[in-house]
Design a protein around this motif. Structure first.
Motif, PDB file in Angstrom:
ATOM      1  N   UNK A  69       0.849  -1.188   0.000  1.00  0.00           N
ATOM      2  CA  UNK A  69       0.000   0.000   0.000  1.00  0.00           C
ATOM      3  C   UNK A  69       0.878   1.229   0.000  1.00  0.00           C
ATOM      4  N   UNK A  70       1.095   1.775   1.202  1.00  0.00           N
ATOM      5  CA  UNK A  70       1.994   2.921   1.301  1.00  0.00           C
ATOM      6  C   UNK A  70       3.395   2.554   0.843  1.00  0.00           C
ATOM      7  N   UNK A 104      -1.569  14.862  -6.353  1.00  0.00           N
ATOM      8  CA  UNK A 104      -1.825  15.508  -5.075  1.00  0.00           C
ATOM      9  C   UNK A 104      -2.105  16.995  -5.131  1.00  0.00           C
ATOM     10  N   UNK A 105      -1.754  17.633  -6.239  1.00  0.00           N
ATOM     11  CA  UNK A 105      -1.730  19.085  -6.152  1.00  0.00           C
ATOM     12  C   UNK A 105      -3.040  19.781  -6.514  1.00  0.00           C
ATOM     13  N   UNK A 106      -3.963  19.076  -7.101  1.00  0.00           N
ATOM     14  CA  UNK A 106      -5.109  19.759  -7.699  1.00  0.00           C
ATOM     15  C   UNK A 106      -6.276  20.019  -6.769  1.00  0.00           C
ATOM     16  N   UNK A 115      -1.686   8.747  -1.081  1.00  0.00           N
ATOM     17  CA  UNK A 115      -0.727   9.032  -0.015  1.00  0.00           C
ATOM     18  C   UNK A 115      -1.479   9.262   1.282  1.00  0.00           C
ATOM     19  N   UNK A 116      -1.272   8.394   2.263  1.00  0.00           N
ATOM     20  CA  UNK A 116      -1.999   8.576   3.527  1.00  0.00           C
ATOM     21  C   UNK A 116      -1.448   9.807   4.248  1.00  0.00           C
ATOM     22  N   UNK A 117      -2.263  10.306   5.149  1.00  0.00           N
ATOM     23  CA  UNK A 117      -1.856  11.445   5.976  1.00  0.00           C
ATOM     24  C   UNK A 117      -0.482  11.220   6.585  1.00  0.00           C
ATOM     25  N   UNK A 118      -0.291  10.020   7.130  1.00  0.00           N
ATOM     26  CA  UNK A 118       0.953   9.731   7.848  1.00  0.00           C
ATOM     27  C   UNK A 118       2.149   9.752   6.902  1.00  0.00           C
ATOM     28  N   UNK A 119       1.941   9.152   5.730  1.00  0.00           N
ATOM     29  CA  UNK A 119       3.036   9.110   4.766  1.00  0.00           C
ATOM     30  C   UNK A 119       3.360  10.518   4.258  1.00  0.00           C
ATOM     31  N   UNK A 120       2.324  11.302   4.016  1.00  0.00           N
ATOM     32  CA  UNK A 120       2.551  12.673   3.546  1.00  0.00           C
ATOM     33  C   UNK A 120       3.304  13.489   4.589  1.00  0.00           C
ATOM     34  N   UNK A 146     -13.826   8.541   5.012  1.00  0.00           N
ATOM     35  CA  UNK A 146     -12.478   8.057   5.370  1.00  0.00           C
ATOM     36  C   UNK A 146     -11.482   8.029   4.208  1.00  0.00           C
ATOM     37  N   UNK A 147     -11.934   8.091   2.962  1.00  0.00           N
ATOM     38  CA  UNK A 147     -11.016   7.694   1.881  1.00  0.00           C
ATOM     39  C   UNK A 147      -9.983   8.761   1.495  1.00  0.00           C
ATOM     40  N   UNK A 148     -10.354  10.018   1.639  1.00  0.00           N
ATOM     41  CA  UNK A 148      -9.453  11.062   1.125  1.00  0.00           C
ATOM     42  C   UNK A 148      -8.103  11.056   1.833  1.00  0.00           C
TER      43      UNK A 148
END
Ligand SMILES: Cc1cc2nc3c(=O)[nH]c(=O)nc-3n(C[C@H](O)[C@H](O)[C@H](O)COP(=O)(O)OP(=O)(O)OC[C@H]3O[C@@H](n4cnc5c(N)ncnc54)[C@H](O)[C@@H]3O)c2cc1C
Lengths: 396, 347
Positions: A139-140, A251-253, A378-383, A371-373
């Motif tokens: 996944x990540x 990620x940027x849009x 990229x999960x919150x933690x990974x970002x 929950x999905x966004x």
């Protein structure tokens, strides 16, 4: 520390982009008026007929070179089209991936043959792509993918399993990240990207139902699927670099902070002209956050557009932008959630998926998808780990 | 250019010693002199008014840097408020630190006596009044708005201060003659005053947040616990990432609002957004910075508090995020659902 070189005070959309905005709005108004689509929140809807109409207007692949079916328009103009489509909750799933990720990736890394073959078809709204990155064990930690391709005469034989593949049941082909050489220590080497025809022999697509029963994503099994050499994207073994630059684009849009925006508009409608103090405060706060996120996202779109961008067509989401994109995504996804929270606390209605009232339906649709966004793209933690690395450097 | 030279100047002169002295004294007169020599208080004044003819965005860039260094001088009041009121009303802008009011919507009355204007009124928490060489006020007759410039020595000033020790003084005017006065120029209203005040604080806060982030990053790179730099702990990394996001959003919002004000038109959405977003960033940002620093950060020996105390003070000044959110929300609700998106995308 961030947005180095961006002059926020001077950042403004050019008149041409605002004129285009009016065109998009007029189009969307008439589509809504004729009932061509019903706006839904949550997962973007897949609507081939709508995608064709968007394509007809030149709004798919609009930054690409004309010789590949593009319109050589700027990223700012693309930004305007994207945010208008999102504000209207238009059904764009058929072309989102191709327009945002596969297309730019092909422009940047693809052979001339691949560009000719796919870009005009994507821009015409006739060819849909999906993304085959995630796997059951990856996944990540995407570099751990185990789908592998073995060299055979004229191409590769691919075997493995992809999962969470959005719209694979409707797409024509997908980008598959796989191992073309065994992992010999440097795990980022030996990965490649191939284009796999989803109708090819050996490909099985099975639905994975979302918690509300919707069929959005799938698992895709690849059993000895033949992929010809022409379908290799970029260079063999350079897949990792290619995938990470694609992720920055993802990620940027505006799609990273606007997926619940129509609920905010309905909330404003529902609160009316004489709202109580709490409603005023929450609406004001959310608007301020939307406004700030949009300024940052706009700045990223602008940096993708260094004047010559339109001619070269290639998106250059350099590594310097990737962190800012991650920041916008991280804050944007929490903003999206906070709209839902404000809506439910202010309106106090029981969310009903089949409600006739738009506000109530939107509320139900967004809660289910809430929950999905923070997981996808990229999960919150990974970002946050990525953002921190940029700030702190590599600490030893 | 502007930013580089101001950064250099402040880097050279604003240190712990100066900031500690300013806490006692209320400000840093020597630093003011240096800034004044370099014309920073007049960057955005038109050339006719003795200014450098720069734009509001130039001033915005200056205030952001001033906030980053916690410069204890009335740069925002002098340039963004007092200088603007005077110049916009066709009055000369005196050199020296200026204060401006009323900051809280109080009424200052003006009446004519021969060729003089006489002012009366009671003002609360006027920023920098005790250090100002002139006080610039927006006053009202029964029919007109007047901009006037008075000598603070003719006023009764009760010293006050904010959390960071910056002067916030009660000022009482009892029939004080104006040194100079004129009918308030176009756009000089209580409302614009408040908008500009809020914008100035947003810019200062954006800078102060940048400093809080810089200090936190440095600290996380050095401090060792459990045999590792604390920046190697993912929990700390994630807090720093969140701080980074807040800082980026604050900077984007504050500078964008300055650009919007420079271009004109309805700036309520832009300025309210800037003040709301920077104040929110101040809330989370200041506390994250302290958390990363542990106990050392809460001492008066460590530099962090110069930034965080200012953030906690500035977020309340010229309207906190609740006040601005409520006002903005009211305006949006009155406009209705349909005009909302067009307003967001106007620029
Ligand atoms: C709606 C939806 C659509 C999707 N569409 C696609 C698609 O079309 N194609 C595709 O390839 N994929 C798709 N994905 C998959 C998506 O990319 C993955 O879900 C994502 O990469 C996270 O992987 P995972 O779900 O396996 O979670 P994991 O990586 O297993 O993470 C689980 C938890 O552990 C945390 N975690 C993991 N590693 C770390 C670390 N190093 N430090 C701290 N915490 C960590 C995560 O943050 C998370 O909280 C989709 C996902 C969703 C939800």
């Amino acid at each position: 520390m961030f947005f180095e070189g961006v002059d926020f005070s001077a950042l403004e959309l050019p008149p041409a982009a605002q004129a285009l905005r009016e065109e998009v709005r007029t189009f969307l108004r008439s589509e809504l008026a004729t009932g061509a689509f019903t706006p839904h929140l949550g997962h973007t809807e897949f609507d081939a007929a709508f995608t064709l109409k968007v394509a007809e207007r030149g709004w798919i692949g609009m930054t690409w070179p004309k010789r590949y079916g593009g319109a050589e328009r700027s990223y700012l103009e693309r930004f305007v089209v994207t945010e208008e489509l999102l504000a209207a909750a238009a059904p764009c799933a058929a072309h989102w991936f191709g327009d945002r990720q596969t297309g730019p990736s092909l422009l940047r890394y693809g052979s001339e043959e691949l560009k000719q073959r796919f870009l005009p078809a994507i821009a015409r709204g006739e060819c849909y792509f999906a993304l085959g990155m995630s796997e059951p064990g990856s996944g990540s930690d995407l570099a751990s993918v185990r789908t592998r391709a073995e060299r055979v005469a004229g191409g590769w034989r691919v075997t493995g399993q992809k999962v969470w593949t959005s719209w694979a049941h409707r797409a024509h082909a997908f980008f598959v990240l796989c191992r073309t050489a065994p992992d010999t220590g440097n795990r980022h080497e030996g990965l490649s990207q191939l284009i796999v025809d989803l109708a090819a022999p050996g490909v099985t697509v099975r639905p994975i139902r979302f918690m509300n029963g919707h069929h959005h994503f799938n698992e895709v099994f690849l059993d000895n699927v033949f992929v010809s050499d022409e379908m290799v994207v970029g260079e063999i073994s350079q897949g990792w670099k290619q995938v990470t630059s694609e992720l920055a684009l993802e990620r940027s849009g505006p799609e990273r902070y606007m997926t619940t925006f129509p609920l905010l508009v309905e909330l404003i409608r529902r609160m009316g002209a004489a709202p109580d103090a709490r409603a005023r405060e929450l609406v004001g706060k959310l608007s301020a956050r939307l406004w700030s996120l949009r300024r940052m996202s706009l700045a990223i779109a602008l940096t993708l557009d260094p004047g010559r961008g339109a001619q070269q067509g290639a998106a250059r989401a350099g590594p310097d932008l990737a962190t800012e994109a991650a920041l916008v995504k991280d804050m944007g996804t929490f903003f999206e959630r906070d709209i839902i929270e404000a809506a439910r606390l202010l309106a106090a209605v029981e969310p009903t998926p089949d409600a006739t009232d738009t506000f109530e339906r939107y509320l139900a649709e967004t809660i289910v998808c809430s929950p999905v966004a923070t997981i996808r793209g990229g999960t919150t933690e990974v970002l946050r780990t990525l953002i921190a690395r940029r700030l702190l450097g590599a600490l030893k | 250019m502007l930013v580089e030279s101001l950064t250099r100047l402040l880097k050279d002169h604003v240190d712990q010693k100066l900031l500690v002295a300013a806490k006692q004294q209320g400000w840093a007169p020597e630093l003011w002199r240096k800034l004044d020599e370099a014309e920073f208080p007049r960057v955005s004044l038109p050339e006719e008014a003795g200014g450098a003819g720069g734009t509001l965005s130039d001033l915005a860039a200056v205030l952001r840097v001033a906030g980053r260094f916690a410069a204890p001088v009335p740069l925002a009041e002098t340039a963004m408020l007092a200088g603007w009121m005077l110049a916009a009303s066709g009055l000369p802008v005196p050199r020296g630190p200026l204060a401006a009011g009323p900051a809280h919507g109080e009424t200052v009355t003006a009446r004519r006596e021969g060729s003089h204007w006489i002012l009366s009124g009671t003002l609360t928490r006027v920023p920098w009044a005790q250090t100002a060489s002139r006080l610039v006020l927006l006053a009202h007759t029964t029919t007109e708005a007047i901009v006037a410039n008075v000598d603070p020595r003719h006023c009764r000033i009760a010293r006050g201060r904010n959390l960071a020790g910056e002067p916030r003084d009660a000022v009482r005017l009892e029939d004080v003659p104006a040194e100079q006065a004129a009918i308030a120029g176009p756009g000089v209203t209580q409302e614009t005053f408040r908008l500009r005040g809020a914008l100035a604080r947003s810019l200062l806060m954006a800078g102060a947040l940048e400093r809080a982030l810089e200090l936190s990053v440095e600290y996380a790179q050095q401090r060792v616990q459990f045999g590792r730099k604390i920046g190697q702990f993912q929990a700390i990394q994630h807090e720093i990432a969140r701080l980074g996001g807040e800082v980026a959003a604050a900077v984007a919002a504050a500078l964008s609002a300055a650009g919007a004000m420079e271009r004109g038109g309805d700036v309520t959405l832009a300025v309210a957004s800037a003040k709301i977003r920077t104040a929110e960033a101040a809330r989370d940002g200041a506390l994250i910075a302290h958390q990363v620093h542990g106990a050392i950060g809460v001492t008066d020996e460590h530099a962090l508090h110069h930034s965080t105390l200012r953030l906690w003070a500035w977020r309340e000044e010229y309207g906190n995020e609740a006040a601005w959110s409520t006002a903005l929300g009211q305006a949006i609700q009155e406009g209705g659902a349909e005009p909302f998106w067009p307003a967001v995308t106007a620029h």
